[in-house]
Design a protein around this motif. Structure first.
Motif, PDB file in Angstrom:
ATOM      1  N   THR A   1       0.588  -1.192   0.002  1.00 15.65           N
ATOM      2  CA  THR A   1       0.009   0.235   0.337  1.00 15.65           C
ATOM      3  C   THR A   1       0.599   1.042   0.391  1.00 15.65           C
ATOM      4  N   PHE A   2       0.231   2.565  -0.989  1.00 15.45           N
ATOM      5  CA  PHE A   2       1.063   3.081  -0.852  1.00 15.45           C
ATOM      6  C   PHE A   2       0.059   4.414  -0.491  1.00 15.45           C
TER       7      PHE A   2
ATOM      8  N   PRO B   1      -2.605  15.012   8.409  1.00 14.20           N
ATOM      9  CA  PRO B   1      -1.355  13.716   8.558  1.00 14.20           C
ATOM     10  C   PRO B   1      -1.137  13.209   9.386  1.00 14.20           C
ATOM     11  N   GLU B   2      -1.520  13.491  10.522  1.00 19.22           N
ATOM     12  CA  GLU B   2      -1.848  12.099  11.494  1.00 19.22           C
ATOM     13  C   GLU B   2      -2.513  11.069  11.412  1.00 19.22           C
ATOM     14  N   HIS B   3      -3.933  10.866  10.625  1.00 20.68           N
ATOM     15  CA  HIS B   3      -4.283  10.044   9.937  1.00 20.68           C
ATOM     16  C   HIS B   3      -3.668   9.352   9.190  1.00 20.68           C
ATOM     17  N   ALA B   4      -2.907   9.930   7.530  1.00 19.80           N
ATOM     18  CA  ALA B   4      -2.102   9.296   7.397  1.00 19.80           C
ATOM     19  C   ALA B   4      -0.995   8.052   7.837  1.00 19.80           C
ATOM     20  N   VAL B   5      -0.407   8.678   8.446  1.00 17.79           N
ATOM     21  CA  VAL B   5       1.047   8.454   9.700  1.00 17.79           C
ATOM     22  C   VAL B   5      -0.294   6.959   9.921  1.00 17.79           C
ATOM     23  N   GLU B   6      -1.008   7.261  10.587  1.00 12.83           N
ATOM     24  CA  GLU B   6      -1.764   6.252  11.106  1.00 12.83           C
ATOM     25  C   GLU B   6      -1.967   4.792  10.525  1.00 12.83           C
ATOM     26  N   LEU B   7      -2.638   5.416   9.219  1.00 15.91           N
ATOM     27  CA  LEU B   7      -2.875   4.529   8.023  1.00 15.91           C
ATOM     28  C   LEU B   7      -1.853   3.639   7.474  1.00 15.91           C
ATOM     29  N   TYR B   8      -0.443   4.165   7.054  1.00 15.98           N
ATOM     30  CA  TYR B   8       0.638   3.747   7.149  1.00 15.98           C
ATOM     31  C   TYR B   8       0.866   2.758   8.283  1.00 15.98           C
ATOM     32  N   ARG B   9       1.109   3.052   9.286  1.00 13.13           N
ATOM     33  CA  ARG B   9       1.318   2.294  10.205  1.00 13.13           C
ATOM     34  C   ARG B   9       0.782   1.063  10.110  1.00 13.13           C
ATOM     35  N   LEU B  10      -0.698   1.125   9.688  1.00 18.14           N
ATOM     36  CA  LEU B  10      -1.362  -0.251  10.252  1.00 18.14           C
ATOM     37  C   LEU B  10      -0.932  -1.182   8.761  1.00 18.14           C
ATOM     38  N   ARG B  11      -0.688  -0.172   7.572  1.00 18.66           N
ATOM     39  CA  ARG B  11      -0.089  -1.243   6.676  1.00 18.66           C
ATOM     40  C   ARG B  11       0.997  -1.565   6.250  1.00 18.66           C
ATOM     41  N   GLY B  12       1.282  -1.619   7.572  1.00 17.42           N
ATOM     42  CA  GLY B  12       3.263  -2.039   7.940  1.00 17.42           C
ATOM     43  C   GLY B  12       4.466  -1.274   7.395  1.00 17.42           C
ATOM     44  N   GLY B  13       4.416   0.383   8.035  1.00 15.59           N
ATOM     45  CA  GLY B  13       4.565   1.257   7.521  1.00 15.59           C
ATOM     46  C   GLY B  13       5.337   1.701   8.908  1.00 15.59           C
ATOM     47  N   GLY B  14       7.050   1.739   9.175  1.00 14.16           N
ATOM     48  CA  GLY B  14       7.499   2.416  10.419  1.00 14.16           C
ATOM     49  C   GLY B  14       8.011   1.149  11.344  1.00 14.16           C
TER      50      GLY B  14
END
Length: 321
Positions: free
Chosen positions: A234-235, A246-259
């Motif tokens: 996911t991108f 932006p904080e929500h985008a980061v949350e979504l990024y972490r849910l998808r395996g980022g970080g």
């Protein structure tokens, strides 16, 4: 308040931004097309869905063996307004949809929801004979793309979602209350209304579509654990002045395996990560699509599971493992 409203739901104003960008110096750096098939006239088709037919366009050869790219536009947009981006993607077949309530598909019976947009997209892929596709969605189209992955995970390979939230808390404060004040009259004389009337089978249905889109986000709350369980790389793309926080985008990024700490501790990424995040500087909800060449330059390497090139100089001899 009206400006914020138009940024979220009158995103056809982006068409003028994209048209200007198409002639900008940024496009001078766009790579030369690697295949001519995608630039040929698109073939128009229709898929049977609940309530009627959804129109879609096929660019290139779906039998080429390359994973097709499914493109889903934003609210009050059309397949036409995605051209500044899709014209730059010439190395793979594409399916570009006029989603329900929009363009040549027009207003269909019943509400417009992210769920039925996702089911429509699945029906389009089935009608086109495509078992699995990469998917790019913007705004409303990104919500449809995310729901497609949730409802029909077998249909989605790579997932690109730009300017989308998965719950109401993901949007700026006051957004829900603001939506209560939307009326069809706000759009009178705008490019959004004109585009609808230019393409829709029933040009007089615009007010009906506005009312349906007005309520589309109300009560939106998609389970985080279901999003976490998705297997599609996911991108996530968002503007730093987007309506999506932006904080929500980061949350979504972490849910998808980022970080992931272990991955981040490597000197170089030696394999494609499961999630990528781009927060575009100085970019509103509409500005996210203001530089199609930049988007293509980010999206295409993601779809091909490429990692970034190593920096030159000091880092050339650093071990990659």
């Amino acid at each position: 308040m009206t400006r914020l409203l138009l940024n979220r739901f009158a995103v056809l104003a982006a068409a003028s931004v994209l048209a200007a960008a198409a002639g900008s110096p940024a496009l001078a750096q766009t790579p030369e097309p690697v295949a001519a098939s995608a630039t040929a006239p698109a073939a128009e088709h229709s898929a049977t869905v609940e309530g009627g037919e959804v129109r879609y366009f096929v660019h290139g050869d779906l039998a080429s063996g390359k994973t097709p790219l499914l493109v889903l536009h934003g609210a009050f947009m059309s397949s036409d307004t995605m051209k500044p981006l899709t014209d730059l993607i010439t190395d793979r077949p594409m399916i570009v949809v006029d989603q329900r309530g929009h363009a040549r598909t027009g207003d269909l019976p019943g509400p417009i929801t992210y769920e039925n947009l996702a089911d429509d997209a699945a029906a389009v892929l089935a009608d086109a004979g495509v078992a699995k596709a990469d998917v790019v969605g913007y705004s409303m189209g990104a919500g449809a793309a995310l729901q497609l992955a949730l409802r029909h995970p077998e249909r989605v390979d790579h997932l690109v979602i730009a300017s989308v939230s998965f719950n109401e808390a993901g949007n700026l404060p006051g957004f829900t209350a603001m939506m209560d004040g939307i009326t069809p009259g706000i759009f009178a004389g705008t490019p959004m209304e004109a585009e609808f009337k230019r393409l829709a089978p029933d040009p007089d249905a615009f007010a009906s579509v506005v009312e349906k889109i007005k309520v589309m986000d109300q009560g939106q709350d998609w389970p985080a654990e279901q999003i976490r369980a998705l297997t599609s790389p996911t991108f996530i793309i968002v503007g730093d002045h987007d309506i999506v926080r932006p904080e929500h985008a980061v949350e979504l990024y972490r849910l998808r395996g980022g970080g992931d700490t272990a991955r981040a501790s490597q000197p170089f990424l030696t394999e494609a990560p499961p999630a990528r995040l781009a927060i575009l500087p100085g970019a509103s909800h509409i500005d996210v699509f203001g530089d199609p060449a930049l988007l293509a330059a980010m999206i295409l390497p993601f779809l091909d599971d490429q990692t970034r090139p190593r920096p030159p100089g000091l880092f050339e001899d650093v071990p990659g493992e």
